[in-house]
Design an enzyme around this catalytic site. Structure first.
Site, PDB file in Angstrom:
ATOM      1  N   HIS A   1      -8.458   7.010  -7.848  1.00  0.00           N
ATOM      2  CA  HIS A   1      -8.679   6.318  -6.579  1.00  0.00           C
ATOM      3  C   HIS A   1      -9.328   7.251  -5.550  1.00  0.00           C
ATOM      4  O   HIS A   1      -8.621   7.951  -4.820  1.00  0.00           O
ATOM      5  CB  HIS A   1      -7.341   5.819  -6.034  1.00  0.00           C
ATOM      6  CG  HIS A   1      -6.624   4.897  -6.983  1.00  0.00           C
ATOM      7  ND1 HIS A   1      -5.943   5.356  -8.081  1.00  0.00           N
ATOM      8  CD2 HIS A   1      -6.489   3.548  -6.980  1.00  0.00           C
ATOM      9  CE1 HIS A   1      -5.416   4.322  -8.727  1.00  0.00           C
ATOM     10  NE2 HIS A   1      -5.732   3.222  -8.082  1.00  0.00           N
TER      11      HIS A   1
ATOM     12  N   HIS B   1     -11.973   1.724  -3.991  1.00  0.00           N
ATOM     13  CA  HIS B   1     -10.508   1.868  -3.975  1.00  0.00           C
ATOM     14  C   HIS B   1      -9.992   2.563  -5.238  1.00  0.00           C
ATOM     15  O   HIS B   1      -9.273   3.550  -5.153  1.00  0.00           O
ATOM     16  CB  HIS B   1      -9.819   0.500  -3.837  1.00  0.00           C
ATOM     17  CG  HIS B   1      -8.404   0.518  -4.319  1.00  0.00           C
ATOM     18  ND1 HIS B   1      -7.374   0.934  -3.519  1.00  0.00           N
ATOM     19  CD2 HIS B   1      -7.855   0.247  -5.535  1.00  0.00           C
ATOM     20  CE1 HIS B   1      -6.240   0.888  -4.225  1.00  0.00           C
ATOM     21  NE2 HIS B   1      -6.522   0.475  -5.455  1.00  0.00           N
TER      22      HIS B   1
ATOM     23  N   GLU C   1      19.202  -4.338   0.923  1.00  0.00           N
ATOM     24  CA  GLU C   1      19.583  -3.599  -0.281  1.00  0.00           C
ATOM     25  C   GLU C   1      18.453  -2.704  -0.793  1.00  0.00           C
ATOM     26  O   GLU C   1      18.684  -1.562  -1.208  1.00  0.00           O
ATOM     27  CB  GLU C   1      20.006  -4.560  -1.399  1.00  0.00           C
ATOM     28  CG  GLU C   1      21.248  -5.386  -1.094  1.00  0.00           C
ATOM     29  CD  GLU C   1      20.960  -6.626  -0.262  1.00  0.00           C
ATOM     30  OE1 GLU C   1      19.768  -6.914   0.002  1.00  0.00           O
ATOM     31  OE2 GLU C   1      21.923  -7.315   0.128  1.00  0.00           O
TER      32      GLU C   1
ATOM     33  N   HIS D   1      26.256 -15.435  -7.541  1.00  0.00           N
ATOM     34  CA  HIS D   1      26.839 -14.140  -7.217  1.00  0.00           C
ATOM     35  C   HIS D   1      27.448 -13.432  -8.426  1.00  0.00           C
ATOM     36  O   HIS D   1      27.907 -12.305  -8.313  1.00  0.00           O
ATOM     37  CB  HIS D   1      27.910 -14.307  -6.140  1.00  0.00           C
ATOM     38  CG  HIS D   1      27.338 -14.485  -4.762  1.00  0.00           C
ATOM     39  ND1 HIS D   1      26.366 -15.412  -4.488  1.00  0.00           N
ATOM     40  CD2 HIS D   1      27.583 -13.836  -3.595  1.00  0.00           C
ATOM     41  CE1 HIS D   1      26.040 -15.342  -3.207  1.00  0.00           C
ATOM     42  NE2 HIS D   1      26.767 -14.386  -2.640  1.00  0.00           N
TER      43      HIS D   1
HETATM   44  C1  LIG Z   1       4.572  -2.427  -5.675  1.00  0.00           C
HETATM   45  C2  LIG Z   1       3.133  -2.263  -6.043  1.00  0.00           C
HETATM   46  N1  LIG Z   1       2.394  -3.355  -6.257  1.00  0.00           N
HETATM   47  C3  LIG Z   1       1.102  -3.235  -6.632  1.00  0.00           C
HETATM   48  C4  LIG Z   1       0.542  -2.006  -6.813  1.00  0.00           C
HETATM   49  C5  LIG Z   1      -0.905  -1.884  -7.295  1.00  0.00           C
HETATM   50  N2  LIG Z   1      -1.751  -1.420  -6.186  1.00  0.00           N
HETATM   51  C6  LIG Z   1      -2.102  -0.153  -6.049  1.00  0.00           C
HETATM   52  S1  LIG Z   1      -2.936   0.136  -4.630  1.00  0.00           S
HETATM   53  C7  LIG Z   1      -2.826  -1.484  -4.185  1.00  0.00           C
HETATM   54  C8  LIG Z   1      -3.340  -1.983  -2.868  1.00  0.00           C
HETATM   55  C9  LIG Z   1      -4.460  -1.240  -2.345  1.00  0.00           C
HETATM   56  O1  LIG Z   1      -4.640  -1.472  -1.000  1.00  0.00           O
HETATM   57  P1  LIG Z   1      -4.207  -0.416   0.091  1.00  0.00           P
HETATM   58  O2  LIG Z   1      -2.758  -0.215   0.024  1.00  0.00           O
HETATM   59  O3  LIG Z   1      -4.767  -0.860   1.368  1.00  0.00           O
HETATM   60  O4  LIG Z   1      -4.890   0.915  -0.385  1.00  0.00           O
HETATM   61  P2  LIG Z   1      -6.414   1.345  -0.201  1.00  0.00           P
HETATM   62  O5  LIG Z   1      -7.240   0.270  -0.849  1.00  0.00           O
HETATM   63  O6  LIG Z   1      -6.649   1.445   1.236  1.00  0.00           O
HETATM   64  O7  LIG Z   1      -6.509   2.624  -0.947  1.00  0.00           O
HETATM   65  C10 LIG Z   1      -2.164  -2.210  -5.159  1.00  0.00           C
HETATM   66  C11 LIG Z   1      -1.956  -3.682  -5.085  1.00  0.00           C
HETATM   67  C12 LIG Z   1       1.354  -0.893  -6.561  1.00  0.00           C
HETATM   68  N3  LIG Z   1       0.904   0.345  -6.722  1.00  0.00           N
HETATM   69  N4  LIG Z   1       2.632  -1.040  -6.160  1.00  0.00           N
END
Ligand SMILES: Cc1ncc(C[n+]2csc(CCOP(=O)(O)OP(=O)(O)O)c2C)c(N)n1
Length: 655
Positions: free
Chosen positions: A20, A251, A400, A462
């Protein structure tokens, strides 16, 4: 200096053919200002207890952190490690991993977790500062969080708790780039994060995340805040990449040779791949040496503490338990053997906690709004609040997930052992954080009460059914289900002594008889399972295995079988993981060689075959529970001594 981060991120991702680059390139200016002018740390001692913590909550941007560690002079983070980004055995795994790479404060990747860990770190800092004075404990927790972190539900729990506790030494830098994987954030989100944080009691501001002066000014302001601070840094994802920058295209994939060449030109960066011009490298290294005098001065202050205070502080930071623990457990067991208690194991846990928290000051308790049900607050425990951080009980609220993740942060911070409570059925709400505690090897103890249909009238919503099996599936997590007050004390001791992993204590709501009579100094739960009552007369024809409240069912079934002249033994199984960790010989001895093996647990069968064999008989649940008084439920679902004896007799007849 920021371009050095950008170049390393582009090059490492390109070489790995995955990763990334967007976040490191976009957040490079923010990170450069933070690490070169604000963050207190010393690469020569990555574990310096009074360092500021930096949590990269958006773990996918790992190259940001690896580039920083390399540039600042963390010895282990050589350029070769950067070149081996995402390769087996490198210090640069896909997402940052605690305990694997020096300088990484917590394992991140599952979005939102890091932010919630940071809240725990900030709680631990305030708590220890209250106990040991700010001369020794005085550091800030910084977080870099992305859109994804803030969209996750756990972030709401975390920021609400932090705002409520007025954790003013917590600063979140929000990489406000408006882009996530699917494209512009506007596809899925329209929250005003500044207003959102403000409403949770934070100081919040918006800045240009590519303007070093604005970044520095905001960080300066945050230092004097009486509340936690959010700095929303407007950035361009993949800053410098001419066609892919500002879009989701940068990304999570390599930019490609052409785009990288064009980015180098645009940024004015002419050095070849993985090379940092000496002048820039020297400035980064100088920034890395900034913290050394502060660390040396801190060491002097620690050395000048009263010897007792110093020894206690150092013991706690090492995570060593006080020597008095064993004696305290012994005394507890002596008391129980002198005056047996027929109580719920949750009440037995409170009884144990009265003794344990008195001798282990490191323990901080809590509950997600079920304090009276979880029995996690002892009489002597004061509440940890914004007006008294020295308190030892945290009201986490109905949060939680945030609680479990904050507990991870508390444990990672060091000096404090977090335990807390909720209902076992809500372990599902904590699961992602429990998994990370297990992955990171952190001593985090979850008291989870109301552990079966035995909770009765609250009904199937529960009543945990699959939860014990689901928790036992997590590697490096110990799931304890003690059968009585003595086992509860022993399991507490084992959980505390497990320095390198989390534990769950599954405890009953309903009363259970004390099955352990007579004082036995040994911690019989340490082997995971043991013969509670031998067969008589003669060799066992039946082995009855059970955990928790069902051990009493097994004991009663044994009696029915004995009346029929069938010798049966009862094996209590408080912890699968410890049994499976025993030697094959020990395991075989406990499991025995009876013709018929029966297991009894008011949950699903999954996992028990490893003990009773696939041809063993299981008496437990096959579906969801029901709402009724618990004794009726045990009858209704056939988890009774009579049914167990019947099942055993049937097997004997067939064999
Ligand atoms: C709980 C979770 N869900 C999904 C992902 C997969 N994932 C990695 S980065 C991302 C989103 C990217 O957007 P952002 O947080 O804005 O990061 P940027 O593109 O700015 O690097 C996702 C959905 C993850 N790492 N963790």
């Amino acid at each position: 200096m920021a371009n050095a981060i950008r170049a390393l991120a582009m090059d490492a991702v390109e070489q790995a053919k995955c990763g990334h680059p967007g976040l490191p390139m976009g957040a490079a200016d923010v990170a450069t200002v933070l690490f070169t002018r604000f963050l207190k740390f010393d690469p020569a001692d990555p574990a310096w207890p009074d360092r500021d913590r930096f949590v990269l909550s958006a773990g996918h941007g790992s190259m940001l952190l690896y580039a920083l560690l390399h540039l600042l002079g963390y010895e282990a983070m050589t350029i070769d490690e950067i070149k081996r980004f995402r390769q087996l055995g490198s210090l640069t795994p896909g997402h940052p991993e605690y305990g694997h790479t020096p300088g990484v404060e917590t394992t991140t990747g599952p979005l939102g977790q890091g932010l919630a860990n940071a809240v725990g770190m900030a709680i631990a800092e305030r708590h220890l500062a209250a106990l040991f004075c700010s001369e020794i404990v005085d550091h800030t927790t910084y977080v870099l969080a992305s859109d994804g972190d803030l969209m996750e539900g756990i972030s709401q729990e975390a920021i609400a708790l932090a705002g409520h506790l007025k954790l003013n030494k917590l600063v979140v830098l929000f990489d406000d780039n408006g882009i996530s994987i699917d494209g512009p954030l506007a596809l899925a989100d329209s929250v005003d994060q500044v207003q959102r944080f403000e409403s949770a009691g934070w100081a919040a501001t918006r800045i240009n995340g590519h303007d070093p002066a604005a970044i520095a000014a905001a960080l300066e302001t945050a230092k004097t805040s009486d509340r936690p601070s959010l700095i929303a840094c407007r950035t361009t994802i993949g800053f410098g990449a001419p066609t892919k920058g500002g879009t989701e295209k940068c990304h999570g994939s390599p930019l490609g040779a052409e785009e990288i060449a064009a980015a180098r030109q645009k940024l004015g960066w002419s050095a070849p791949a993985f090379e940092i011009p000496p002048a820039i490298c020297a400035r980064w290294r100088a920034a890395g040496e900034r913290g050394r005098p502060a660390r040396l001065a801190w060491q002097k202050r620690v050395a000048a503490l009263q010897p007792d205070t110093r020894a206690e502080f150092e013991r706690r930071i090492r995570g060593e338990l006080p020597g008095k623990l064993a004696a305290s457990v012994r005394e507890l067991k002596e008391k129980l053997s002198a005056a047996p208690k027929e109580i719920a194991t949750r009440a037995a846990s409170e009884f144990a906690l009265e003794a344990l928290t008195a001798v282990v000051p490191d323990m901080i308790g809590g509950s997600a709004d079920l304090t009276g049900s979880n029995n996690t607050r002892t009489k002597a425990m004061k509440v940890l609040s914004a007006s008294d951080y020295a308190g030892r009980f945290v009201h986490y609220g109905v949060r939680e997930h945030g609680m479990a993740a904050a507990m991870n942060g508390i444990a990672l911070h060091g000096g404090v052992i977090p335990y807390s409570g909720t209902f076992l059925v809500f372990s599902d709400y904590c699961r992602p954080a429990i998994r990370l505690a297990a992955l990171m090897g952190q001593r985090v103890i979850h008291v989870m009460t109301h552990d079966s249909i035995g909770l009765g009238e609250d009904g199937p919503t529960h009543q945990p059914v699959e939860h014990l099996a689901a928790l036992r599936a997590i590697p490096n997590l110990k799931v304890f289900r003690p059968c009585d007050a003595v086992e509860t004390a022993e399991c507490w001791q084992l959980a505390l002594e497990t320095k390198d992993g989390p534990s769950v204590l599954a405890l009953t709501r309903q009363n259970v008889p004390q099955l352990r009579h007579g004082f036995d100094e040994r911690n019989r739960c340490a082997g995971g399972a043991y013969e509670l009552i031998a067969a008589e007369p003669g060799t066992a024809a039946v082995s009855l295995f059970a955990s928790g409240s069902e051990v009493a069912v097994a004991v009663a079934a044994r009696k029915i079988l004995a009346d029929r002249k069938i010798p049966a033994r009862v094996v209590s199984v408080p912890c699968f993981e410890l049994l499976f960790a025993a030697t094959a010989h020990e395991r075989a001895a406990v499991i025995g060689r009876a013709k018929v093996n029966v297991a009894i647990e008011a949950g699903i069968r999954q996992g028990w075959d490893a003990i009773i064999g696939s041809d063993g008989t299981f008496v437990g649940m096959t579906g969801f529970g029901a709402s009724a008084p618990y004794k009726e439920l045990y009858q209704h679902f056939g988890i009774t001594p009579e049914k167990v004896a019947e099942a055993a007799l049937e097997r004997i007849k067939k064999s």
